[in-house]
Design a protein around this motif. Structure first.
Motif, PDB file in Angstrom:
ATOM      1  N   GLY A  14      11.605 -46.692  41.077  1.00  0.00           N
ATOM      2  CA  GLY A  14      10.662 -46.219  40.846  1.00  0.00           C
ATOM      3  C   GLY A  14      10.021 -46.080  39.385  1.00  0.00           C
ATOM      4  N   GLU A  15       8.937 -45.727  38.762  1.00  0.00           N
ATOM      5  CA  GLU A  15       8.568 -45.675  37.405  1.00  0.00           C
ATOM      6  C   GLU A  15       9.562 -45.038  36.457  1.00  0.00           C
ATOM      7  OE1 GLU A  15       6.043 -47.140  34.296  1.00  0.00           O
ATOM      8  OE2 GLU A  15       5.847 -47.524  36.572  1.00  0.00           O
ATOM      9  N   GLY A  16      10.113 -45.542  35.463  1.00  0.00           N
ATOM     10  CA  GLY A  16      10.818 -44.978  34.515  1.00  0.00           C
ATOM     11  C   GLY A  16      12.408 -44.679  35.036  1.00  0.00           C
ATOM     12  N   GLU A  17      12.758 -45.053  36.077  1.00  0.00           N
ATOM     13  CA  GLU A  17      14.251 -45.259  36.654  1.00  0.00           C
ATOM     14  C   GLU A  17      14.963 -46.373  35.870  1.00  0.00           C
ATOM     15  OE1 GLU A  17      15.696 -43.058  38.503  1.00  0.00           O
ATOM     16  OE2 GLU A  17      13.779 -41.631  38.720  1.00  0.00           O
ATOM     17  N   HIS A  18      16.226 -46.335  35.824  1.00  0.00           N
ATOM     18  CA  HIS A  18      16.694 -47.581  35.309  1.00  0.00           C
ATOM     19  C   HIS A  18      17.155 -48.416  36.648  1.00  0.00           C
ATOM     20  CE1 HIS A  18      18.434 -46.841  31.246  1.00  0.00           C
ATOM     21  NE2 HIS A  18      18.377 -45.329  31.659  1.00  0.00           N
ATOM     22  N   ALA A  19      16.784 -49.665  36.278  1.00  0.00           N
ATOM     23  CA  ALA A  19      16.789 -50.756  37.348  1.00  0.00           C
ATOM     24  C   ALA A  19      18.376 -50.884  37.566  1.00  0.00           C
ATOM     25  CB  ALA A  19      16.345 -51.930  36.827  1.00  0.00           C
ATOM     26  N   THR A  20      18.566 -51.501  38.690  1.00  0.00           N
ATOM     27  CA  THR A  20      20.136 -51.882  38.967  1.00  0.00           C
ATOM     28  C   THR A  20      20.058 -53.258  38.665  1.00  0.00           C
ATOM     29  OG1 THR A  20      19.677 -52.801  41.246  1.00  0.00           O
ATOM     30  CG2 THR A  20      20.201 -50.323  41.053  1.00  0.00           C
ATOM     31  N   GLY A  27       8.218 -51.467  36.181  1.00  0.00           N
ATOM     32  CA  GLY A  27       8.379 -49.973  35.857  1.00  0.00           C
ATOM     33  C   GLY A  27       9.523 -49.565  35.647  1.00  0.00           C
ATOM     34  N   CYS A  28      10.591 -50.062  36.037  1.00  0.00           N
ATOM     35  CA  CYS A  28      11.805 -49.833  35.665  1.00  0.00           C
ATOM     36  C   CYS A  28      12.483 -49.987  34.221  1.00  0.00           C
ATOM     37  CB  CYS A  28      12.966 -50.229  36.841  1.00  0.00           C
ATOM     38  SG  CYS A  28      13.176 -49.446  38.379  1.00  0.00           S
ATOM     39  N   ILE A  29      13.216 -49.253  33.886  1.00  0.00           N
ATOM     40  CA  ILE A  29      13.924 -49.298  32.687  1.00  0.00           C
ATOM     41  C   ILE A  29      15.099 -50.707  32.712  1.00  0.00           C
ATOM     42  CG2 ILE A  29      15.516 -48.512  30.599  1.00  0.00           C
ATOM     43  CD1 ILE A  29      14.443 -45.741  31.443  1.00  0.00           C
ATOM     44  N   PRO A  30      14.649 -51.581  31.781  1.00  0.00           N
ATOM     45  CA  PRO A  30      15.945 -52.762  31.993  1.00  0.00           C
ATOM     46  C   PRO A  30      17.172 -52.463  31.831  1.00  0.00           C
ATOM     47  CG  PRO A  30      13.853 -53.395  30.623  1.00  0.00           C
ATOM     48  CD  PRO A  30      13.793 -51.918  30.803  1.00  0.00           C
TER      49      PRO A  30
END
Length: 375
Positions: A341-347, A358-361
């Motif tokens: 989701g938007e603003g979540e940390h990506a795996t 939209g994820c945080i790298p």
């Protein structure tokens, strides 16, 4: 020795070797000189000494010089016999002793001249044998021979050939003298790196080996760089292994730990290649000259991305860490994730090269794992 036995021996050797005329001429000359010595000795004792010397010189010189080269033993016997008849047994014994000493080589040899180091080295190099080799074997080191270059494998269709890289320079000063200093963390050479779309396809395996640093599932990793890329293979290998074995890496996620090998007996392989070679190695996946891939046992990193990073990332260094962990993640069995989701940390298995959706790298499998302080 009597005159009769001397004459018989002279005749016997004359039949088998030198002409009899030469032998008898020597005997006649000796007898003539001896007769003159006796006559002059009776007149003047001082003349006897001089005459005796001349007799010896004439007898030895005439008899030996004339016949020695043809029949050495016969010549000595004839001369000794003549001297014995004329001067006595002691003079004959002196002739025989002189002959035996000459024949057996009992002479004082001149001292050998000490060879200079350059001369000795040249002699050993030219002959390949002798004292020089023995000295080298007993502790004098021989100069190392350049190891012959490893033959390049012939590339089959679609498969790059492989060769070993040269061992790393022993010191930074030597490396700097040889060319640009590789960038730590990437191995890039030079400040301005040009990206060529496709190179030869030959892979240079980074020379080195190292055990896995942690307990768990050990993956033996071979690391290679396409020949012609402005990258130091060993520094590239160090940077990849530092990422894979980071405390926030795959060991914290599933216990995987990574060893370095330069042999063909590996479990996984990481290859840095030009965009065109990446496309070929990644088939049937379509990397369009822009992307990287993890396929079967090989993680193929696109050099274009390694050198320039991604617009989705502020830090090229962190992007490289993501690229290694993501593509090796495919090799050890992981598939793609979606952004939560938007603003979540990506795996780490979320595709993050062109966009993070939209994820945080995030470059690490376990970003919250404790990292020891570096002293």
């Amino acid at each position: 020795m009597s005159r009769q036995s001397s004459a018989r021996r002279a005749g016997r050797h004359a039949r088998g070797g030198a002409p009899a005329g030469l032998l008898t001429e020597g005997v006649a000359a000796s007898r003539s000189v001896a007769w003159k010595v006796r006559r002059r000795a009776a007149q003047d004792p001082r003349r006897a000494v001089v005459a005796l010397s001349l007799c010896l010189a004439a007898g030895l010189g005439g008899g030996i010089a004339v016949t020695m080269s043809m029949e050495p033993d016969a010549s000595a016997a004839v001369v000794a016999g003549a001297v014995e008849d004329s001067l006595g047994a002691e003079a004959a014994a002196a002739v025989r002793n002189a002959y035996e000493a000459t024949r057996s080589g009992e002479r004082t040899s001149p001292p050998a001249t000490a060879a200079s180091p350059d001369t000795a080295e040249a002699g050993v190099a030219a002959s390949g044998t002798g004292a020089g080799v023995g000295a080298a074997a007993e502790g004098l080191p021989e100069p190392p021979a350049p190891e012959p270059p490893e033959p390049l494998a012939v590339a089959s269709a679609g498969v790059p050939s492989v060769e070993k890289s040269a061992p790393p320079s022993p010191s930074p000063s030597l490396r700097a003298a040889a060319g640009p200093t590789p960038e730590p963390g990437s191995g890039l050479l030079g400040t301005r790196v040009a990206v060529e779309e496709e190179l030869s396809g030959r892979l240079v395996v980074a020379t080195g080996s190292r055990r896995a640093p942690a307990e768990g599932k050990v993956w033996r990793v071979q690391l290679a760089v396409e020949k012609g890329l402005p990258v130091d293979p060993e520094v590239f290998a160090e940077s990849v292994l530092a990422t894979l074995n980071d405390p926030r890496g795959w060991n914290a996620a599933d216990g995987s730990t990574f060893a370095w090998t330069d042999s063909d007996d590996y479990d996984a392989r990481v290859v840095l290649a030009s965009p065109g070679t990446t496309d070929r190695l990644c088939l049937p996946l379509d990397t369009i000259g822009e992307l990287s891939c993890g396929i079967e046992e090989t993680a193929v990193l696109n050099f274009k991305r390694w050198a320039t990073g991604s617009q989705a990332w502020e830090s090229t260094e962190r992007y490289r860490q993501y690229l290694v962990n993501h593509e090796v993640g495919h090799v050890i069995g992981y598939h793609h994730d979606l952004c939560a989701g938007e603003g979540e940390h990506a795996t780490v298995m979320v595709q993050q090269t062109t966009t993070t959706s939209g994820c945080i790298p995030e470059p690490w499998p376990v970003p919250d794992a404790p990292v020891p302080d570096k002293d």
